[in-house]
Design a protein around this motif. Structure first.
Motif, mmCIF file in Angstrom:
data_model
loop_
_atom_site.group_PDB
_atom_site.id
_atom_site.type_symbol
_atom_site.label_atom_id
_atom_site.label_comp_id
_atom_site.label_asym_id
_atom_site.label_seq_id
_atom_site.Cartn_x
_atom_site.Cartn_y
_atom_site.Cartn_z
ATOM 1 N N LEU A 23 31.438 16.151 43.460
ATOM 2 C CA LEU A 23 30.983 17.539 43.582
ATOM 3 C C LEU A 23 32.176 18.450 43.320
ATOM 4 N N MET A 24 32.020 19.364 42.354
ATOM 5 C CA MET A 24 33.116 20.250 41.976
ATOM 6 C C MET A 24 32.743 21.710 42.176
ATOM 7 N N ALA A 25 33.711 22.483 42.667
ATOM 8 C CA ALA A 25 33.560 23.939 42.784
ATOM 9 C C ALA A 25 34.611 24.586 41.892
ATOM 10 N N HIS A 26 34.201 25.564 41.112
ATOM 11 C CA HIS A 26 35.157 26.306 40.305
ATOM 12 C C HIS A 26 35.735 27.429 41.159
ATOM 13 N N GLU A 27 37.063 27.370 41.352
ATOM 14 C CA GLU A 27 37.782 28.358 42.162
ATOM 15 C C GLU A 27 37.268 28.380 43.607
ATOM 16 N N THR A 28 37.184 29.561 44.206
ATOM 17 C CA THR A 28 36.757 29.688 45.603
ATOM 18 C C THR A 28 35.250 29.491 45.695
ATOM 19 N N PRO A 29 34.806 28.552 46.544
ATOM 20 C CA PRO A 29 33.365 28.325 46.648
ATOM 21 C C PRO A 29 32.656 29.526 47.278
ATOM 22 N N ASP A 30 31.575 29.975 46.625
ATOM 23 C CA ASP A 30 30.773 31.052 47.190
ATOM 24 C C ASP A 30 29.738 30.439 48.141
ATOM 25 N N GLU A 31 28.912 31.269 48.746
ATOM 26 C CA GLU A 31 27.947 30.756 49.730
ATOM 27 C C GLU A 31 26.960 29.784 49.104
ATOM 28 N N THR A 32 26.590 30.012 47.856
ATOM 29 C CA THR A 32 25.696 29.076 47.171
ATOM 30 C C THR A 32 26.352 27.702 47.065
ATOM 31 N N MET A 33 27.621 27.676 46.673
ATOM 32 C CA MET A 33 28.340 26.405 46.564
ATOM 33 C C MET A 33 28.527 25.765 47.934
ATOM 34 N N LEU A 34 28.822 26.555 48.955
ATOM 35 C CA LEU A 34 28.988 25.991 50.297
ATOM 36 C C LEU A 34 27.680 25.382 50.793
ATOM 37 N N GLU A 35 26.556 25.971 50.432
ATOM 38 C CA GLU A 35 25.270 25.373 50.798
ATOM 39 C C GLU A 35 25.059 24.072 50.030
#
Length: 143
Positions: free
Chosen positions: A119-131
């Protein structure tokens, strides 16, 4: 009862945010879970967990962090056979090659990789990514 560990390294806090959300998801999925910075655990102690979620951002030319995380993972690799493992991390450039390489190494160690990829996040994870991270953790708990 099985127990999971979410073990991470983070320089800017992005991968740490992901780790925290994944651990929340694992716990919400009904599994006991320890959240640990890689500096807080040895590879031998990590190998005592039933499930491992490992997090490291892309560094340099899309590699794992070389001072702490890479030596930890190198030592852990030989202990991953048959173990359930999830991989995650953040990146700021490139296309995720570090994750593909890491998945391949983990697969070559005969681990059972959750979702077959990281699972990859680009830069700072936003709330959608944190969910997404929480969902990833819930799924990993049931894996």
């Amino acid at each position: 009862m099985s127990k999971a560990a979410v073990i991470f390294w983070s320089q800017t806090g992005n991968t740490e945010q992901m780790a925290t959300a994944i651990a929340e998801g694992v716990r919400a999925g009904g599994l006991e879970c320890d959240l640990l910075n890689v500096a807080e655990i040895s590879a031998a102690d990590a190998a005592k967990y039933d499930k491992l979620a490992l997090g490291c951002p892309a560094m340099g030319a899309e590699v794992l962090e070389e001072a702490e995380f890479e030596p930890f993972f190198t030592e852990l690799e030989s202990k991953l056979g048959g173990r359930k493992v999830a991989l995650f991390g953040s990146y700021g450039w490139g296309d995720g090659q570090w994750m593909r390489d890491w998945v391949e190494r983990t697969d070559n160690a005969n681990a059972n990789i959750y979702t077959g990829e990281g699972l990859m996040a680009h830069e700072t994870p936003d709330e959608t990514m944190l969910e997404q991270c929480r969902d990833f953790g819930r799924g990993f708990a049931a894996y």
